[in-house]
Design a protein around this motif. Structure first.
Motif, PDB file in Angstrom:
ATOM      1  N   THR A  54      -8.380  10.923  -7.787  1.00 11.05           N
ATOM      2  CA  THR A  54      -7.654  11.913  -6.997  1.00 11.05           C
ATOM      3  C   THR A  54      -8.299  12.082  -5.633  1.00 11.05           C
ATOM      4  O   THR A  54      -7.618  12.094  -4.602  1.00 11.05           O
ATOM      5  CB  THR A  54      -7.613  13.266  -7.737  1.00 11.05           C
ATOM      6  N   ASP A  55      -9.618  12.174  -5.604  1.00  7.66           N
ATOM      7  CA  ASP A  55     -10.342  12.311  -4.339  1.00  7.66           C
ATOM      8  C   ASP A  55     -10.102  11.099  -3.442  1.00  7.66           C
ATOM      9  O   ASP A  55      -9.857  11.237  -2.248  1.00  7.66           O
ATOM     10  CB  ASP A  55     -11.834  12.490  -4.616  1.00  7.66           C
ATOM     11  N   ALA A  61      -4.898   9.318   1.893  1.00  5.49           N
ATOM     12  CA  ALA A  61      -3.700   9.929   2.483  1.00  5.49           C
ATOM     13  C   ALA A  61      -4.049  10.624   3.797  1.00  5.49           C
ATOM     14  O   ALA A  61      -3.304  10.509   4.779  1.00  5.49           O
ATOM     15  CB  ALA A  61      -3.076  10.923   1.498  1.00  5.49           C
ATOM     16  N   SER A  62      -5.170  11.322   3.836  1.00  6.39           N
ATOM     17  CA  SER A  62      -5.589  11.985   5.078  1.00  6.39           C
ATOM     18  C   SER A  62      -5.874  10.960   6.163  1.00  6.39           C
ATOM     19  O   SER A  62      -5.484  11.145   7.316  1.00  6.39           O
ATOM     20  CB  SER A  62      -6.836  12.833   4.844  1.00  6.39           C
ATOM     21  N   MET A  66      -3.774  10.609   9.637  1.00 10.53           N
ATOM     22  CA  MET A  66      -4.431  10.733  10.939  1.00 10.53           C
ATOM     23  C   MET A  66      -4.631   9.369  11.614  1.00 10.53           C
ATOM     24  O   MET A  66      -5.143   9.297  12.714  1.00 10.53           O
ATOM     25  CB  MET A  66      -5.770  11.453  10.772  1.00 10.53           C
ATOM     26  N   LYS A  67      -4.231   8.291  10.921  1.00 16.79           N
ATOM     27  CA  LYS A  67      -4.358   6.923  11.445  1.00 16.79           C
ATOM     28  C   LYS A  67      -5.812   6.580  11.774  1.00 16.79           C
ATOM     29  O   LYS A  67      -6.128   6.077  12.841  1.00 16.79           O
ATOM     30  CB  LYS A  67      -3.456   6.715  12.659  1.00 16.79           C
ATOM     31  N   SER A 145      -4.965  19.106   7.074  1.00 14.69           N
ATOM     32  CA  SER A 145      -4.998  18.118   5.993  1.00 14.69           C
ATOM     33  C   SER A 145      -6.291  18.258   5.193  1.00 14.69           C
ATOM     34  O   SER A 145      -6.292  18.800   4.093  1.00 14.69           O
ATOM     35  CB  SER A 145      -4.814  16.699   6.542  1.00 14.69           C
ATOM     36  N   VAL A 146      -7.394  17.808   5.751  1.00 20.09           N
ATOM     37  CA  VAL A 146      -8.680  17.833   5.055  1.00 20.09           C
ATOM     38  C   VAL A 146      -9.119  19.269   4.773  1.00 20.09           C
ATOM     39  O   VAL A 146      -9.611  19.580   3.683  1.00 20.09           O
ATOM     40  CB  VAL A 146      -9.755  17.088   5.875  1.00 20.09           C
ATOM     41  N   GLY A 147      -8.929  20.141   5.732  1.00 23.64           N
ATOM     42  CA  GLY A 147      -9.346  21.537   5.563  1.00 23.64           C
ATOM     43  C   GLY A 147      -8.635  22.226   4.408  1.00 23.64           C
ATOM     44  O   GLY A 147      -9.253  22.950   3.621  1.00 23.64           O
ATOM     45  N   ARG A 148      -7.342  22.003   4.300  1.00 22.01           N
ATOM     46  CA  ARG A 148      -6.587  22.611   3.191  1.00 22.01           C
ATOM     47  C   ARG A 148      -7.027  22.053   1.843  1.00 22.01           C
ATOM     48  O   ARG A 148      -7.102  22.781   0.855  1.00 22.01           O
ATOM     49  CB  ARG A 148      -5.097  22.425   3.394  1.00 22.01           C
TER      50      ARG A 148
END
Length: 183
Positions: A54-55, A61-62, A66-67, A145-148
């Motif tokens: 999952t990680d 995905a992040s 963010m490319k 993204s990452v923060g959430r």
């Protein structure tokens, strides 16, 4: 296809069961453990593997969103953390953190600057140096993204009791120590 995927999943799950992967106890002693204990340990290992997957998917995905590649993302996260602490980061400090050469750092910064992710500016006290900061737009995108994702992980850990958190900490620290033990 679903049947084939289930078969692969069964094989992958069996890899974590020492009764199947180490039948002769050449690597893992099962002294003092009954089948209920072993089943529970296997479930821990399966949950750990599921978390790992999952990680990996969330990080990928992040990065895709963010490319960015993995090193680029680590650099952006480091620069965000520095900004949140009101600290300046030089290219050399970033290179040290990432464990890459100065030439690789220059290429990384060129790529991130072209993508609008970082800004280079003169160092406030050293005219010979530059400071690198994350762009406002990238900071916002990373937070969303990452923060959430981090906020959801924090909430999961916060939902544990203090005693449960200590058990998890001990377990994860013991897992981390297995790397040093294998060296």
């Amino acid at each position: 296809m679903t049947g084939e995927r289930d078969a692969w999943r069964d094989i992958a799950e069996a890899m974590l069961d020492v009764r199947l992967s180490d039948r002769d106890e050449q690597l893992v002693s099962r002294d003092g453990l009954d089948d209920v204990d072993i089943d529970q340990v296997v479930r821990v290992m399966q949950s750990l593997r599921a978390w790992h997957e999952t990680d990996r998917r969330m990080a990928e995905a992040s990065r895709r969103y963010m490319k960015l590649n993995a090193t680029d993302m680590r650099a952006v996260r480091f620069l965000i953390a520095a900004r949140n602490q009101d600290k300046s980061v030089t290219p050399g400090q970033l290179a040290d953190f990432l464990g890459i050469s100065s030439a690789s750092t220059t290429k990384l910064l060129d790529r991130l600057e072209r993508g609008g992710h970082v800004v280079r500016a003169p160092h406030p006290t050293d005219r010979r140096a530059l400071v690198i900061s994350v762009s406002d737009d990238t900071g916002i995108v990373a937070r969303e993204s990452v923060g959430r994702q981090h906020a959801r992980r924090f909430a999961a850990a916060a939902a544990l009791s203090p005693d449960e958190r200590e058990v998890v900490i001990r377990f994860l620290d013991a897992l981390t120590a297995t790397e040093a033990d294998s060296a």
